[in-house]
Write an enzyme that holds these catalytic residues in place. Structure first.
Site, PDB file in Angstrom:
ATOM      1  N   ASP A 186       0.778  -1.163   0.092  1.00 44.15           N
ATOM      2  CA  ASP A 186      -0.008   0.107  -0.028  1.00 44.15           C
ATOM      3  C   ASP A 186       0.978   1.294   0.034  1.00 44.15           C
ATOM      4  OD1 ASP A 186      -2.200   1.609   0.422  1.00 44.15           O
ATOM      5  OD2 ASP A 186      -2.745   1.054   2.347  1.00 44.15           O
ATOM      6  N   ASP A 206      -3.198   2.602  -6.046  1.00 44.44           N
ATOM      7  CA  ASP A 206      -1.791   2.537  -5.002  1.00 44.44           C
ATOM      8  C   ASP A 206      -1.620   1.436  -4.185  1.00 44.44           C
ATOM      9  OD1 ASP A 206      -4.342   2.930  -3.773  1.00 44.44           O
ATOM     10  OD2 ASP A 206      -3.730   4.341  -2.129  1.00 44.44           O
ATOM     11  N   GLU A 207      -2.319   0.203  -4.728  1.00 36.10           N
ATOM     12  CA  GLU A 207      -2.383  -1.025  -4.073  1.00 36.10           C
ATOM     13  C   GLU A 207      -2.082  -2.212  -4.786  1.00 36.10           C
ATOM     14  OE1 GLU A 207      -5.567  -1.763  -1.578  1.00 36.10           O
ATOM     15  OE2 GLU A 207      -5.607   0.198  -0.652  1.00 36.10           O
TER      16      GLU A 207
END
Length: 435
Positions: free
Chosen positions: A36, A161-162
């Site tokens: 993350d 973003d992950e």
DNA sequence: TCTGGGGTCCTAGGACCC
DNA sequence: TCTGGGGTCCTAGGACCC
């Protein structure tokens, strides 16, 4: 005879090697990582505007930098030297919008993500405000993901973003429960982007996702099966990915606050109160059980565009304006389909009224399309079936049941596909019309 | 001066077919 | 003619996620 013996020996050693390999494989423990990026949007903005470090910044709202100080500086290549007093402030924002994210300094004032800008402006009027720049975030997203792929080939995208990464068979993925590989990836991402991330490594996705939150920012946490009761059970149920605000509220009404409380309930009780499928899932989730594989690629199911108006519009009073927006949404969806190479046959619309209630209508055609005019026509039919008395704040257009464009023929049909004749009960058509 | 935009998956009822 | 079960597709709404 000798040849035969040699052959047998060769075969035997191959068998032994194979068996040994299997033993090695079987001693591999399933290790799944969740990675993350830390405060992704804000961190990307800080790369451009290092002068904002440590200040309250809110990213969001419905505005584009076009004619303002940021756009001019971008054109001049002087972003990093914009004086602080020249940045837009949240107190000057006009109109409707939400904060997409806020820096830690802004959070100190109580500003959170998904908060109305006007509310955020009251809490922290001096906060600097930046527009959301998705193109820039996507650029960094591609960059950090390509770095990960250099170290581990099995990666699943979970938004900008992950990601999930399967560490199981990657070199170093088993060392210290995955810590070695996590460190390597973390520092490679930092060298390539200047951004930090947090990683959780666990036996499955469910636990890895929770683990990645344990040590933010720039942290690594390792969770093993044996850590369930000490690390997972004390957490509130809401920390489980898949328990949202509604379910959490319902669980609380039953006195279930922590994951341990949840794990104490019998499966029968859970399925009775939460449905067969969701109840069974809750039962397993509370025990940290999750067999979902890391999926490296997937096909889209639908594509959509929607927009919230600057102010609520009425179907009659603002007919022209609404019509223009509607057409534009159809064109945007069509362009998205075209660009990505898909066609779809279910066209739908979404409306959100001034009271925030939503309505959707859709229609499945007997052909696939990505044509703006066709989409506009079908969506227009859907629009006629929805109540339009109230003012509306949002309009959306969606195309679903997607297949790749090259799978259909010129008439928009899949090879061998039979046109589905659905005899709709038409109230205007009486039995006597057939006579 | 409340509440974005782009997705996925599930449920439940009805149509329709076998 | 009535009854009925299973399976699939379609539609509307809702929960959830990033």
């Amino acid at each position: 005879m000798t040849v035969c013996w040699q052959l047998l020996r060769g075969l035997f050693s191959a068998l032994v090697a194979c068996a040994l390999f299997r033993v090695v494989l079987m001693t591999l423990v399933r290790r799944i990582a969740h990675l993350d990026m830390d405060a992704f949007y804000a961190s990307v903005e800080l790369l451009r505007y290092p002068q904002l470090k440590g200040l309250p910044v809110v990213i969001g709202g419905r505005w584009r930098r076009e004619d303002d100080v940021l756009a001019r500086a971008a054109a001049d290549g002087t972003l990093a030297s914009i004086p602080l007093e020249d940045f837009p402030r949240i107190r000057d924002y006009v109109g409707r919008g939400v904060s997409t994210t806020a820096t830690y300094a802004a959070r100190q004032f109580g500003v959170g993500s998904a908060m109305g800008i006007m509310k955020a402006a009251k809490l922290c009027p001096d906060a600097i405000m930046l527009p959301v720049d998705f193109d820039e975030y996507r650029k960094y997203s591609r960059l950090f993901k390509s770095v990960i792929l250099e170290h581990a080939p099995l990666m699943e995208n979970r938004g900008v973003d992950e990601v999930y990464i399967d560490f199981t068979e990657v070199e170093g993925g088993q060392q210290e429960g995955g810590r070695k590989l996590a460190e390597k990836i973390q520092s490679a991402i930092f060298s390539a982007t200047g951004l930090t991330c947090s990683v959780g490594v666990a036996p499955n996705k469910l636990l890895a996702k929770m683990a990645s939150e344990f040590n933010k920012p720039n942290g690594i946490s390792i969770v093993h099966e044996a850590d369930l009761e000490s690390l997972i059970w004390p957490l509130p149920c809401r920390k489980i990915n898949g328990i949202g605000p509604r379910t959490d509220e319902k669980l609380k009404r039953f006195g279930i606050e922590t994951i341990r409380d949840l794990a104490l309930r019998e499966q029968g009780w859970l399925t009775e109160n939460f449905g067969e499928s969701y109840g069974a899932w809750l039962y397993r989730a509370a025990r940290g059980l999750d067999e979902r594989p890391v999926v490296t690629s997937s096909e889209p199911v639908s594509m959509s565009r929607e927009t919230t108006f600057g102010e609520d519009l009425h179907a009659v009073a603002n007919k022209a304006e609404l019509g223009a927006i509607f057409t534009r949404l159809c064109e945007q969806v069509a362009a998205d389909l075209e660009r990505k190479g898909y066609v779809g046959k279910t066209v739908g619309i979404k409306i959100r009224y001034d009271n925030f209630k939503a309505a959707t209508r859709d229609h499945t055609a007997d052909f696939y399309t990505a044509d703006a005019k066709v989409i506009r026509q079908l969506a227009g039919q859907c629009l006629k079936r929805v109540p339009l008395e109230r003012r509306i704040r949002l309009l959306g257009v969606r195309v679903g049941s997607l297949v790749r464009r090259d799978e259909v023929d010129e008439s928009g049909h899949l090879p061998g596909e039979l046109p589905r004749s659905r005899k709709k009960a038409d109230p205007n058509l009486s039995l006597f019309d057939d006579l």
